[in-house]
Design a protein around this motif. Structure first.
Motif, short mmCIF file in Angstrom:
data_model
loop_
_atom_site.label_atom_id
_atom_site.label_comp_id
_atom_site.label_asym_id
_atom_site.label_seq_id
_atom_site.Cartn_x
_atom_site.Cartn_y
_atom_site.Cartn_z
N ARG A 121 0.93 -1.31 0.20
CA ARG A 121 -0.01 0.10 -0.13
C ARG A 121 0.82 1.38 -0.34
O ARG A 121 0.22 2.05 -0.89
CB ARG A 121 -1.07 0.24 1.62
CG ARG A 121 -1.87 1.19 1.46
CD ARG A 121 -2.92 1.54 0.40
NE ARG A 121 -3.92 0.18 0.98
CZ ARG A 121 -5.10 -0.41 1.12
NH1 ARG A 121 -5.56 0.80 2.09
NH2 ARG A 121 -5.45 -1.23 1.04
N ALA A 124 2.11 1.67 -3.23
CA ALA A 124 1.33 2.05 -4.32
C ALA A 124 0.93 3.41 -3.89
O ALA A 124 0.91 4.39 -4.82
CB ALA A 124 0.60 1.93 -4.16
N ALA A 125 0.78 4.32 -3.12
CA ALA A 125 0.61 6.15 -2.62
C ALA A 125 1.62 6.55 -3.18
O ALA A 125 1.56 7.42 -3.28
CB ALA A 125 0.67 5.54 -1.08
N THR A 126 2.83 6.31 -2.73
CA THR A 126 4.25 6.96 -3.42
C THR A 126 3.48 6.92 -5.00
O THR A 126 4.02 8.27 -5.34
CB THR A 126 5.26 6.12 -3.05
OG1 THR A 126 5.71 5.95 -1.83
CG2 THR A 126 6.55 7.15 -3.00
N LEU A 127 3.75 6.31 -5.65
CA LEU A 127 3.46 6.11 -6.89
C LEU A 127 2.48 7.20 -7.59
O LEU A 127 2.38 7.08 -8.63
CB LEU A 127 3.61 4.88 -7.57
CG LEU A 127 4.79 4.22 -7.19
CD1 LEU A 127 4.61 2.15 -7.85
CD2 LEU A 127 6.27 4.42 -7.97
N GLU A 128 1.40 6.20 -6.77
CA GLU A 128 0.33 7.05 -6.79
C GLU A 128 0.27 8.95 -6.24
O GLU A 128 -0.62 10.20 -6.93
CB GLU A 128 -1.48 6.92 -6.82
CG GLU A 128 -1.19 5.63 -7.48
CD GLU A 128 -2.27 4.60 -6.70
OE1 GLU A 128 -2.76 5.67 -5.92
OE2 GLU A 128 -2.84 3.37 -7.01
N ALA A 129 0.63 9.63 -5.28
CA ALA A 129 0.60 10.95 -4.45
C ALA A 129 1.00 11.86 -5.90
O ALA A 129 1.77 11.47 -6.64
CB ALA A 129 1.71 10.50 -3.37
N SER A 343 -1.04 9.29 -0.56
CA SER A 343 -1.90 9.87 -1.87
C SER A 343 -3.27 10.07 -2.07
O SER A 343 -3.75 10.70 -3.32
CB SER A 343 -2.03 8.26 -2.90
OG SER A 343 -2.98 7.27 -1.99
N ALA A 346 -4.59 13.40 -3.31
CA ALA A 346 -4.01 13.50 -4.94
C ALA A 346 -5.39 14.59 -5.38
O ALA A 346 -6.84 14.10 -4.48
CB ALA A 346 -4.18 11.85 -5.46
N ASP A 348 -8.89 15.19 -6.14
CA ASP A 348 -9.78 14.52 -6.96
C ASP A 348 -10.88 15.05 -6.84
O ASP A 348 -11.85 15.78 -7.21
CB ASP A 348 -10.87 13.38 -5.42
CG ASP A 348 -11.69 12.70 -5.66
OD1 ASP A 348 -11.60 12.46 -7.53
OD2 ASP A 348 -12.03 12.43 -5.12
N PRO A 429 -5.19 16.22 -10.96
CA PRO A 429 -4.65 14.76 -11.13
C PRO A 429 -2.94 14.98 -11.52
O PRO A 429 -3.32 15.27 -12.80
CB PRO A 429 -5.14 13.33 -11.36
CG PRO A 429 -6.62 13.59 -11.24
CD PRO A 429 -6.48 15.00 -11.88
N THR A 431 -1.49 12.51 -12.16
CA THR A 431 -0.83 12.14 -13.47
C THR A 431 -1.33 12.76 -14.93
O THR A 431 -1.24 12.17 -15.94
CB THR A 431 -2.08 11.10 -13.18
OG1 THR A 431 -3.81 10.88 -13.06
CG2 THR A 431 -1.61 10.77 -12.12
#
Length: 607
Positions: A121, A124-129, A343, A346, A348, A429, A431
């Motif tokens: 988790r 994943a949060a680091t990659l999505e943050a 994350s 981020a 929303d 975001p 991303t």
């Protein structure tokens, strides 16, 4: 959610540990969080263990009555009664012995699965943050939370988890047993906690800050160590080994000092424990003696009460020492959980579609400064026209790389807005921003594996022909000298960590080939060709120019020959635009750019 980025990284951690409530919420949301059956089984095992402990202690004390010739309810009197009581004590001790490892197995197995899920988790949060949040934390800090902090929490559960639960439950079980012997013991159980609650609470309140200060200092030290290792070639080239060693030593000693700051808190807890237990034992003996002399208790009942209190000695000190360790583990776990929740920061919001064609990039009244520092950029406004190449030139510290990072979403502007094709990047975001804007810097990371696997990070379904075409476009065709020298196995050549180092210009060409495959509408090159040697600079710059064509491009120019081919040149100084125009327009203006170009081109003309 209590996770938040602080303002001053010099004195505080950039991301505060999560609260106990957030920790619980995060742990409960993990896929391997135990179900109701596990909780019921674990509770039953602990109740059986604690019941056996207090039961055997009570019966051992009551054996005094049998020796004195009195009867004990359920066992009778005399030799038969004494034998029956000893058998019961043996059974209870056996149950105590077998239930302790059973409880430990249940706790350890569940914790092991939870740590795996939490680490997943966190990653994943680091990659999505949001990228600025991750960059503010720093690589060392992220690694500390992903590894050391989670391991600290797991080791705490592994070493003291079962004992801490037993110790915690031992007090209510003992108090119930004492109350069943005589309600008068309730006075001790009320007065002693009232006396020691305030000093213990005051000491415990200081532990979270001291523990987080230690973890923060260790993370800073890790960041410094990583920075030193990465900058080793520069450190050697400039002969500043003493400076690098002193810097690392200073941060290491800061971590040692933070550890030393915690020691008095633990010593105070232990001292309080000695005093509390001494008073409890002395008071229990005095009260038991008084109750026996008043014929309110038998000698055996009084002995059972004293035995119960004596067995608390280990648990009194356990709860104090364990409390410190649990607080340390909770702080470490809170740091990991705050990363897992990163994350959540981020944006929303509805995600617009990707840009079609070459978009306009508009920077309006943008200001930026690092925490505690002077403004790097102040009220800057400019527009990158669709499909054009703009070059940023200026002295080091002029704000060129900062502006590039702001457009790419690596930093957030303190004031103003940055929009791409009319979309404010602060409202979507990151991303989305990352899909529209590709940033190439002089630092290139190649993933360990084959060249084919690395390139397919950009386009997973690309075939070999597509990959080869992308490499050819940036000057790495199969018949080129670079391919023959550095890529002997073609797309099967193993690159990245654990394999032979590639030349800097080859690494940059591979990164440019990724850009060809991703095909972003906006491209930023931050001194992307500065690492190439003079023999390779021209070919690499031509490759970069080939990739930049057909996009809205921004080039942070390391050399002026990177700027003269741009459609537009912006000269920056102290975060502001000093001159703006084409190469010919700026030469005709005979300003700072013209003087800079004259100094640069003079030696080439033999002047």
């Amino acid at each position: 959610m209590t996770t938040s980025l602080s303002g001053d990284r010099r004195h505080h951690d950039a991301l505060a540990p999560a609260s106990v409530r957030d920790i619980g919420r995060c742990i409960r949301s993990l896929p391997s969080f135990p179900g109701a059956g596990w909780w019921l089984l674990t509770a039953a095992v602990f109740v059986l263990n604690l019941g056996s402990m207090t039961g055997s202690s009570t019966l051992l004390g009551r054996s005094v009555d049998l020796i004195s010739g009195l009867a004990v309810p359920g066992f009778g009197s005399g030799r038969d009664g004494f034998t029956s009581l000893l058998v019961a004590v043996g059974i209870l001790m056996f149950l105590e012995l077998i239930t302790r490892p059973a409880a430990a197995y249940l706790i350890f197995s569940a914790t092991r699965r939870l740590t795996v899920d939490l680490r997943r988790r966190c990653l994943a949060a680091t990659l999505e943050a949001p990228i600025p949040d991750v960059l503010e934390l720093g690589t060392g800090n992220v690694m500390t939370r992903l590894t050391k902090d989670i391991d600290t929490a797991y080791r705490a559960v592994q070493s003291i988890g079962t004992r801490f639960i037993v110790t915690t439950l031992m007090f209510p079980f003992t108090f119930v047993a004492l109350t069943l012997i005589s309600p008068w013991y309730l006075l001790l159980l009320i007065l002693l906690p009232a006396i020691f609650a305030v000093p213990v609470k005051r000491t415990l309140n200081g532990l979270p800050a001291a523990t987080n200060a230690l973890s923060t200092a260790q993370a800073r030290r890790n960041n410094m160590l990583l920075d030193t290792i990465r900058g080793m070639p520069t450190i050697r080239a400039f002969g500043v080994r003493a400076w690098a060693t002193e810097r690392l030593e200073r941060n290491s000693w800061d971590a040692v000092q933070r550890e030393a700051d915690r020691i008095p808190l633990f010593l105070r807890l232990i001292g309080t424990g000695y005093l509390a237990y001494g008073l409890l034992l002395a008071s229990a003996i005095a009260m038991s003696t008084h109750l026996v002399t008043q014929d309110m208790l038998t000698t055996g009942e009084a002995s059972a009460a004293v035995v119960l209190v004596v067995r608390l000695e280990m648990h009194v000190f356990n709860v104090l020492v364990f409390t410190g360790e649990i607080q340390n583990a909770l702080t470490a776990l809170g740091r990991a959980v705050s990363l897992a929740l990163l994350s959540d920061n981020a944006v929303d919001a509805p995600v617009p579609g990707d840009c079609t064609g070459c978009p306009e990039v508009r920077i309006e009244n943008v200001g930026f400064r690092y925490p505690g520092g002077a403004p790097i950029i102040d009220d800057l406004s400019l527009t990158l026209e669709p499909g054009t190449m703009t070059a940023l030139v200026g002295a080091s510290g002029a704000g060129k790389s900062t502006l590039a990072g702001l457009i790419a979403g690596l930093q957030r502007p303190a004031t103003g807005t940055i929009s791409i094709d009319g979309t404010d990047t602060s409202t979507v975001p990151d991303t989305w921003t990352a899909r529209q804007v590709a940033l190439i810097s002089q630092e290139v990371h190649l993933f360990s594996g084959t060249l084919r696997e690395d390139l397919r990070m950009a386009t997973p379904d690309a075939d070999d022909a597509t990959l080869t075409a992308a490499l050819s476009r940036v000057g790495l065709a199969p018949d080129s000298a670079g391919w023959q020298r550095w890529l002997p196995d073609g797309l099967d050549t193993r690159i990245g960590a654990g394999n032979d180092d590639l030349a800097p210009e080859i690494e940059q060409q591979i990164s440019l080939a990724r850009i060809v495959l991703i095909d972003p509408p906006v491209l930023i090159m931050d001194e992307a060709t500065s690492e190439a040697g003079s023999d390779n600079a021209r070919s690499l710059e031509q490759a970069a120019l080939a990739v930049a064509r057909g996009r809205t491009s921004l080039v942070v120019a390391h050399r002026l020959d990177q700027a003269v081919v741009a459609d537009r040149i912006i000269l920056m100084d102290r975060g502001a635009v000093v001159e703006d125009g084409s190469h010919q327009e700026l030469l005709a203006a005979d300003g700072r750019y013209a003087n800079l170009h004259a100094r640069w081109s003079g030696p080439r003309d033999g002047n």
